[in-house]
Design a protein around this motif. Structure first.
Motif, PDB file in Angstrom:
ATOM      1  N   THR A 140       0.834  -1.203   0.000  1.00  0.00           N
ATOM      2  CA  THR A 140       0.000   0.000   0.000  1.00  0.00           C
ATOM      3  C   THR A 140       0.867   1.250   0.000  1.00  0.00           C
ATOM      4  O   THR A 140       0.581   2.221  -0.701  1.00  0.00           O
ATOM      5  N   ALA A 141       1.957   1.226   0.783  1.00  0.00           N
ATOM      6  CA  ALA A 141       2.874   2.365   0.813  1.00  0.00           C
ATOM      7  C   ALA A 141       3.580   2.530  -0.520  1.00  0.00           C
ATOM      8  O   ALA A 141       3.831   3.658  -0.968  1.00  0.00           O
ATOM      9  N   ALA A 142       3.899   1.429  -1.180  1.00  0.00           N
ATOM     10  CA  ALA A 142       4.624   1.502  -2.451  1.00  0.00           C
ATOM     11  C   ALA A 142       3.738   1.965  -3.603  1.00  0.00           C
ATOM     12  O   ALA A 142       4.117   2.836  -4.391  1.00  0.00           O
ATOM     13  N   LEU A 143       2.533   1.397  -3.686  1.00  0.00           N
ATOM     14  CA  LEU A 143       1.654   1.645  -4.832  1.00  0.00           C
ATOM     15  C   LEU A 143       0.569   2.684  -4.554  1.00  0.00           C
ATOM     16  O   LEU A 143      -0.056   3.185  -5.485  1.00  0.00           O
ATOM     17  N   GLY A 144       0.324   2.997  -3.264  1.00  0.00           N
ATOM     18  CA  GLY A 144      -0.778   3.884  -2.911  1.00  0.00           C
ATOM     19  C   GLY A 144      -2.065   3.095  -2.776  1.00  0.00           C
ATOM     20  O   GLY A 144      -2.197   1.972  -3.267  1.00  0.00           O
ATOM     21  N   GLY A 145      -3.029   3.670  -2.068  1.00  0.00           N
ATOM     22  CA  GLY A 145      -4.313   2.999  -1.886  1.00  0.00           C
ATOM     23  C   GLY A 145      -5.060   3.599  -0.715  1.00  0.00           C
ATOM     24  O   GLY A 145      -4.651   4.600  -0.135  1.00  0.00           O
ATOM     25  N   THR A 146      -6.168   2.994  -0.361  1.00  0.00           N
ATOM     26  CA  THR A 146      -7.011   3.457   0.744  1.00  0.00           C
ATOM     27  C   THR A 146      -7.070   2.383   1.816  1.00  0.00           C
ATOM     28  O   THR A 146      -7.209   1.200   1.499  1.00  0.00           O
ATOM     29  N   MET A 147      -6.943   2.799   3.071  1.00  0.00           N
ATOM     30  CA  MET A 147      -7.042   1.847   4.170  1.00  0.00           C
ATOM     31  C   MET A 147      -7.940   2.418   5.258  1.00  0.00           C
ATOM     32  O   MET A 147      -7.996   3.640   5.465  1.00  0.00           O
ATOM     33  N   GLY A 148      -8.676   1.554   5.931  1.00  0.00           N
ATOM     34  CA  GLY A 148      -9.556   1.968   7.012  1.00  0.00           C
ATOM     35  C   GLY A 148      -8.822   1.959   8.341  1.00  0.00           C
ATOM     36  O   GLY A 148      -8.055   1.039   8.622  1.00  0.00           O
ATOM     37  N   ILE A 149      -9.033   2.995   9.135  1.00  0.00           N
ATOM     38  CA  ILE A 149      -8.411   3.076  10.456  1.00  0.00           C
ATOM     39  C   ILE A 149      -9.480   3.493  11.467  1.00  0.00           C
ATOM     40  O   ILE A 149     -10.550   3.982  11.107  1.00  0.00           O
ATOM     41  N   SER A 150      -9.179   3.283  12.756  1.00  0.00           N
ATOM     42  CA  SER A 150     -10.061   3.709  13.835  1.00  0.00           C
ATOM     43  C   SER A 150      -9.292   4.673  14.725  1.00  0.00           C
ATOM     44  O   SER A 150      -8.216   4.339  15.214  1.00  0.00           O
ATOM     45  N   VAL A 151      -9.836   5.898  14.899  1.00  0.00           N
ATOM     46  CA  VAL A 151      -9.209   6.915  15.735  1.00  0.00           C
ATOM     47  C   VAL A 151     -10.261   7.445  16.698  1.00  0.00           C
ATOM     48  O   VAL A 151     -11.301   7.951  16.269  1.00  0.00           O
ATOM     49  N   ASP A 152     -10.006   7.318  17.992  1.00  0.00           N
ATOM     50  CA  ASP A 152     -10.917   7.816  19.020  1.00  0.00           C
ATOM     51  C   ASP A 152     -12.321   7.243  18.823  1.00  0.00           C
ATOM     52  O   ASP A 152     -13.321   7.935  18.974  1.00  0.00           O
ATOM     53  N   GLY A 153     -12.392   5.984  18.422  1.00  0.00           N
ATOM     54  CA  GLY A 153     -13.676   5.322  18.224  1.00  0.00           C
ATOM     55  C   GLY A 153     -14.359   5.640  16.910  1.00  0.00           C
ATOM     56  O   GLY A 153     -15.448   5.138  16.640  1.00  0.00           O
ATOM     57  N   GLN A 154     -13.728   6.459  16.077  1.00  0.00           N
ATOM     58  CA  GLN A 154     -14.319   6.824  14.789  1.00  0.00           C
ATOM     59  C   GLN A 154     -13.618   6.068  13.661  1.00  0.00           C
ATOM     60  O   GLN A 154     -12.389   5.966  13.639  1.00  0.00           O
ATOM     61  N   GLN A 155     -14.386   5.543  12.712  1.00  0.00           N
ATOM     62  CA  GLN A 155     -13.836   4.843  11.563  1.00  0.00           C
ATOM     63  C   GLN A 155     -13.573   5.834  10.436  1.00  0.00           C
ATOM     64  O   GLN A 155     -14.462   6.604  10.069  1.00  0.00           O
ATOM     65  N   LEU A 156     -12.364   5.813   9.890  1.00  0.00           N
ATOM     66  CA  LEU A 156     -11.999   6.725   8.815  1.00  0.00           C
ATOM     67  C   LEU A 156     -11.379   5.936   7.666  1.00  0.00           C
ATOM     68  O   LEU A 156     -10.667   4.950   7.889  1.00  0.00           O
TER      69      LEU A 156
END
Length: 292
Positions: A140-156
């Motif tokens: 993902t770092a090499a080619l780029g892309g979208t990843m889901g993360i959770s911050v302070d209980g919020q999904q981004l």
């Protein structure tokens, strides 16, 4: 007259501070100008949300709003009499707001300073940016892309640009707690067989002694998940690199690094053949080294 602040945030008048903050975060993310470029209606709604939160998140401002609404305290109500006291819970900025609303058309400079335009509100300082660290998969770092993360209980969902490296920081406006900016510090995960040198990638390819001596075709993986066949020239040494132009990161190259795997002679016949090979192909690999 502006819309009721509780209605703007979609909460009841008995809502707790946490309920107000949660409602504000969700609406601020939805109507933030960065997510709605050029949408004037969303921009106006975002301002309404901000104004409502400025009042309802402040204990004193909320108490005044609950008692007097948008107009503030009316003349003859509580000024020096029973109930609300002018010296109780009002700082100079709040008193100035009340004075402007009641006597804004009469001129003068209340509270000893310059009078702000009628109907304006003192803005709270923007919240400090929030910081979080995330681990990004190598590809993902090499080619780029979208990843889901959770911050302070919020999904981004976070877009990762191609070519990011460990230590880089992504800045997301208004995506942190309370509408603060969010700074994401990146840590790039390793890979089972690729490694990175700048925008070049290297993969190690083991060869047998006959393959290295005689040359051979070799199938190698690429970042995109395909395989390419390269020709290993005869006499390729351990540590040599074959290049695949443009197959690295953001226009970099991919290198196949050769590793020759030497067997142990399995018997006298193997030893005799290697000795014969050495006689027929005399070689001094240490010739020219500085310590000879």
């Amino acid at each position: 007259m502006p819309r009721d602040y509780y209605e703007t945030l979609g909460v009841s008048k008995t809502a707790s501070e946490d309920e107000i903050k949660k409602a504000y975060r969700g609406l601020a993310r939805k109507y933030h100008p960065d997510r709605n470029p050029g949408d004037k209606q969303a921009e106006a709604h975002f301002k309404e949300i901000q104004d409502a939160y400025d009042v309802l998140s402040d204990h004193n401002k909320r108490a005044q709003y609950d008692q007097f609404g948008f107009a503030g305290p009316q003349p003859g109500i509580g000024w020096g009499g029973g109930g609300f006291s002018g010296a109780e819970g009002i700082d100079p900025a709040q008193a100035e707001d009340i004075f402007s609303q009641l006597f804004g058309g009469m001129g003068g400079t209340p509270m000893g300073g310059g009078r702000r335009p009628r109907g304006t509100r003192r803005r709270a300082a923007p919240p400090e940016p929030a910081t979080s660290e995330i681990t990004v998969p190598f590809l993902t770092a090499a080619l780029g892309g979208t990843m889901g993360i959770s911050v302070d209980g919020q999904q981004l969902d976070v877009r990762i640009p191609a070519g990011v490296e460990s230590g880089n920081t992504l800045r997301l406006q208004g995506q942190g707690p309370g509408g603060a900016d969010l700074h994401l510090k990146l840590k790039i995960d390793g890979h089972p067989f690729f490694r990175r040198e700048g925008n070049d990638v290297i993969v190690t390819a083991p060869l047998s002694v006959p393959e290295a001596v005689l040359g051979c075709p070799l199938d190698v993986p690429t970042l995109e998940g395909t395989k390419l066949t390269v020709k290993v020239p005869p006499g390729t040494s351990c540590g040599a690199r074959l290049r695949l132009r443009g197959k690295g990161i953001k226009g970099g190259d991919q290198y196949i690094e050769i590793k020759v795997v030497v067997p142990t002679p399995s018997g006298d016949k193997s030893r005799e053949l290697m000795e014969e090979f050495a006689r027929l192909n005399p070689q001094n690999p240490r010739s020219g080294t500085p310590w000879i």
